[in-house]
Design an enzyme around this catalytic site. Structure first.
Site, PDB file in Angstrom:
ATOM      1  N   HIS A   1       0.860  -1.192   0.000  1.00  0.00           N
ATOM      2  CA  HIS A   1       0.000   0.000   0.000  1.00  0.00           C
ATOM      3  C   HIS A   1       0.892   1.236   0.000  1.00  0.00           C
ATOM      4  CE1 HIS A   1      -3.632  -2.390   1.629  1.00  0.00           C
ATOM      5  NE2 HIS A   1      -3.721  -2.219   0.329  1.00  0.00           N
TER       6      HIS A   1
ATOM      7  N   GLU B   1       1.709   3.784   2.984  1.00  0.00           N
ATOM      8  CA  GLU B   1       2.177   3.182   4.244  1.00  0.00           C
ATOM      9  C   GLU B   1       3.710   3.151   4.238  1.00  0.00           C
ATOM     10  OE1 GLU B   1      -0.192  -0.428   4.471  1.00  0.00           O
ATOM     11  OE2 GLU B   1      -2.016   0.745   4.174  1.00  0.00           O
TER      12      GLU B   1
ATOM     13  N   HIS C   1       2.433  -3.603   6.607  1.00  0.00           N
ATOM     14  CA  HIS C   1       1.448  -2.547   6.327  1.00  0.00           C
ATOM     15  C   HIS C   1       1.439  -1.608   7.533  1.00  0.00           C
ATOM     16  CE1 HIS C   1      -0.875  -4.306   2.845  1.00  0.00           C
ATOM     17  NE2 HIS C   1      -0.127  -5.342   3.187  1.00  0.00           N
TER      18      HIS C   1
ATOM     19  N   GLU D   1       0.575  -5.020  10.805  1.00  0.00           N
ATOM     20  CA  GLU D   1       0.078  -3.639  10.783  1.00  0.00           C
ATOM     21  C   GLU D   1       0.941  -2.885  11.787  1.00  0.00           C
ATOM     22  OE1 GLU D   1      -2.089  -2.085   8.976  1.00  0.00           O
ATOM     23  OE2 GLU D   1      -3.261  -3.661   8.015  1.00  0.00           O
TER      24      GLU D   1
HETATM   25  O1  0X9 Z   1      -7.106  -3.764   4.349  1.00  0.00           O
HETATM   26  C1  0X9 Z   1      -5.947  -4.182   4.173  1.00  0.00           C
HETATM   27  O2  0X9 Z   1      -5.522  -4.560   3.078  1.00  0.00           O
HETATM   28  C2  0X9 Z   1      -4.989  -4.250   5.370  1.00  0.00           C
HETATM   29  N1  0X9 Z   1      -5.108  -3.093   6.206  1.00  0.00           N
HETATM   30  S1  0X9 Z   1      -4.526  -1.660   5.675  1.00  0.00           S
HETATM   31  O3  0X9 Z   1      -4.922  -0.634   6.610  1.00  0.00           O
HETATM   32  N2  0X9 Z   1      -2.944  -1.725   5.707  1.00  0.00           N
HETATM   33  O4  0X9 Z   1      -4.988  -1.443   4.357  1.00  0.00           O
HETATM   34  C3  0X9 Z   1      -5.352  -5.433   6.238  1.00  0.00           C
HETATM   35  C4  0X9 Z   1      -5.297  -6.720   5.545  1.00  0.00           C
HETATM   36  C5  0X9 Z   1      -5.704  -7.780   6.481  1.00  0.00           C
HETATM   37  N3  0X9 Z   1      -6.354  -8.784   5.775  1.00  0.00           N
HETATM   38  C6  0X9 Z   1      -7.665  -9.110   5.944  1.00  0.00           C
HETATM   39  N4  0X9 Z   1      -8.387  -8.675   6.937  1.00  0.00           N
HETATM   40  N5  0X9 Z   1      -8.103  -9.895   5.017  1.00  0.00           N
HETATM   41 ZN    ZN Z   2      -1.928  -1.668   3.976  1.00  0.00          ZN
END
Ligand code: 0X9
Ligand code: ZN
Length: 432
Positions: free
Chosen positions: A199, A202, A326, A396
């Protein structure tokens, strides 16, 4: 859980100084360039507009707070195209396109509490951009550091491109292995793969794997590190989405850009690479709308960046462990993320829980099953585990903004190096 902030308290007063003439690339030299200056400043609280939407710019992006009581409500919001950034007890905050807000306004179950244009939000929280740019590493700096590390440690390290981005940039990988170099020489040694910055905004997620690489080079003679370099096949790709990163910073003012830079048919920019993998592709927690931050793309693996990562992992059957960095939530996530279920293999499940727990102790992050945050399909770690049986974790990282300033880098990198080294210690036998 994602940041449990009820108001925004931000470490934006920290500036970085890049010391003139300090051009070394050792871990200590890199960290020594990070000099905190100034005091934290608080951002103004956003104005509230309970369930009343302001006049929306047709292609505008907004920072919004919406009531959401549980992970299912959060999942529905992702499907409406919202990018959830902060999770509170009964509400969430994050970025939303004007179309997402229109969808929410017709769904009476989803109460929007506040809406502010994204540029107003960013100018309130990001007062240290020019200085912050000096300490965080852009694409050119990341590339040159990786190449420098490889050339100074050519007996154990090599650098190669895993593929080209949408705009034709190379996605660079540093390989650390005492007996195999480059992209095509296979190794029977157990593999560990560290990936960052899928991302774009980030940026801390580039610093952690990049400085991990520098630290491993500096500590290559330490007995335990030498053992891992001799017995493992270690890969580090600090910047998985270089086009997005450059897009985010190219004006000198952050753009809060998350996706890659594919130009969609409606001229909106980008596909969410962490929704583009073929793991329940574009079902829960992803959007088919091109303008959405959670846009999954026209098909699974439609994007050169996710295709390159797929090919990279498929070609390396020796990979056993993986972290994708992330930000920001201070959490260590393990599969599944695209389903409420636990992974069916009990041995793997126990290993996920154990490894996430140990790495949680080293970082202070909370270990949880990914779908407990929200259910999101198409993510890279679900795919890596499903296809390659790679024990794959989404980290994260910490912070209270995508742009937390440079003062956060040292602590974050140091604790994450401990977790990464622990993962290396478990890579030969993650089930021990
Ligand atoms: O939404 C995402 O892709 C990730 N969070 S972010 O804030 N960095 O964008 C989290 C991915 C975790 N994966 C799932 N919950 N599937
Ligand atoms: Zn992310």
């Amino acid at each position: 859980m994602k940041k449990l902030l009820l108001s925004l308290t931000l470490l934006t007063g920290f500036a970085l100084a890049l010391k003139a003439g300090d051009t070394g690339t050792s871990f200590e030299q890199l960290l020594s360039r990070i000099t905190p200056a100034g005091a934290p400043a608080a951002a103004p609280a956003p104005a509230t507009a309970k369930a009343v939407l302001p006049a929306l710019q047709p292609d505008g992006y907004y920072w919004v707070t919406v009531q959401a009581a549980d992970k299912y409500a959060r999942t529905r919001l992702l499907e409406a195209g919202m990018d959830i950034v902060e999770i509170h007890k009964d509400k969430v905050s994050g970025f939303a396109h004007a179309n997402t807000l229109k969808l929410l306004s017709v769904n009476k179950a989803m109460l929007v509490e506040s809406v502010i244009p994204v540029m107003d939000y960013l100018s309130a929280v990001n007062k240290d951009f020019p200085a912050a740019d000096a300490a965080y590493h852009n694409y050119a700096e990341t590339t040159s550091l990786l190449k420098d590390m490889a050339s100074k440690n050519s007996d154990i390290a090599s650098v190669f491109s895993i593929g080209k981005t949408t705009e034709g940039r190379d996605i660079w990988c540093l390989r650390i292995n005492s007996s195999a170099k480059g992209a095509s020489v296979k190794s029977e040694k157990p593999g560990a793969f560290f990936l960052g910055n899928v991302h774009a905004r980030e940026h801390l997620a580039d610093e952690v794997p990049l400085l991990l690489a520098a630290w491993l080079m500096d500590h290559r003679k330490d007995a335990d590190i030498k053992k891992y370099i001799d017995t493992l096949d270690i890969y580090i790709v600090p910047m998985g989405n270089p086009d997005g990163v450059e897009y985010d910073i190219k004006t000198g003012k952050y753009q809060s850009h998350r996706k890659n830079t594919r130009i969609n048919p409606d001229k909106s920019v980008g596909v969410d690479l962490n929704r583009n993998f073929d793991s329940w592709w574009c079902q829960q927690g992803a959007s088919h709308s091109t303008w959405a931050d959670t846009y999954c793309g026209p098909s699974a693996f439609s994007e050169p960046e996710s295709k390159a990562l797929k090919a990279f992992m498929e070609a390396r059957k020796n990979l056993k462990t993986h972290i994708s960095y992330h930000s920001y939530a201070s959490e260590i996530l393990y599969p599944w993320g695209g389903s409420d279920e636990d992974v069916p293999d009990q041995k793997d499940k126990a290993a996920f829980i154990k490894l996430a727990g140990e790495m949680g102790k080293l970082t202070g992050y909370s270990p949880i099953k990914s779908s407990e945050m929200y259910i999101a399909t198409g993510d890279s770690c679900d795919w890596a585990y499903a296809e390659g049986k790679i024990l794959a974790f989404t980290f994260e990282l910490e912070g209270n903004s995508f742009y937390p300033g440079a003062s956060i880098i040292t602590k974050t990198v140091n604790s994450n190096i401990k977790a990464a080294v622990y993962l290396l210690s478990m890579t030969a036998d993650p089930y021990k």
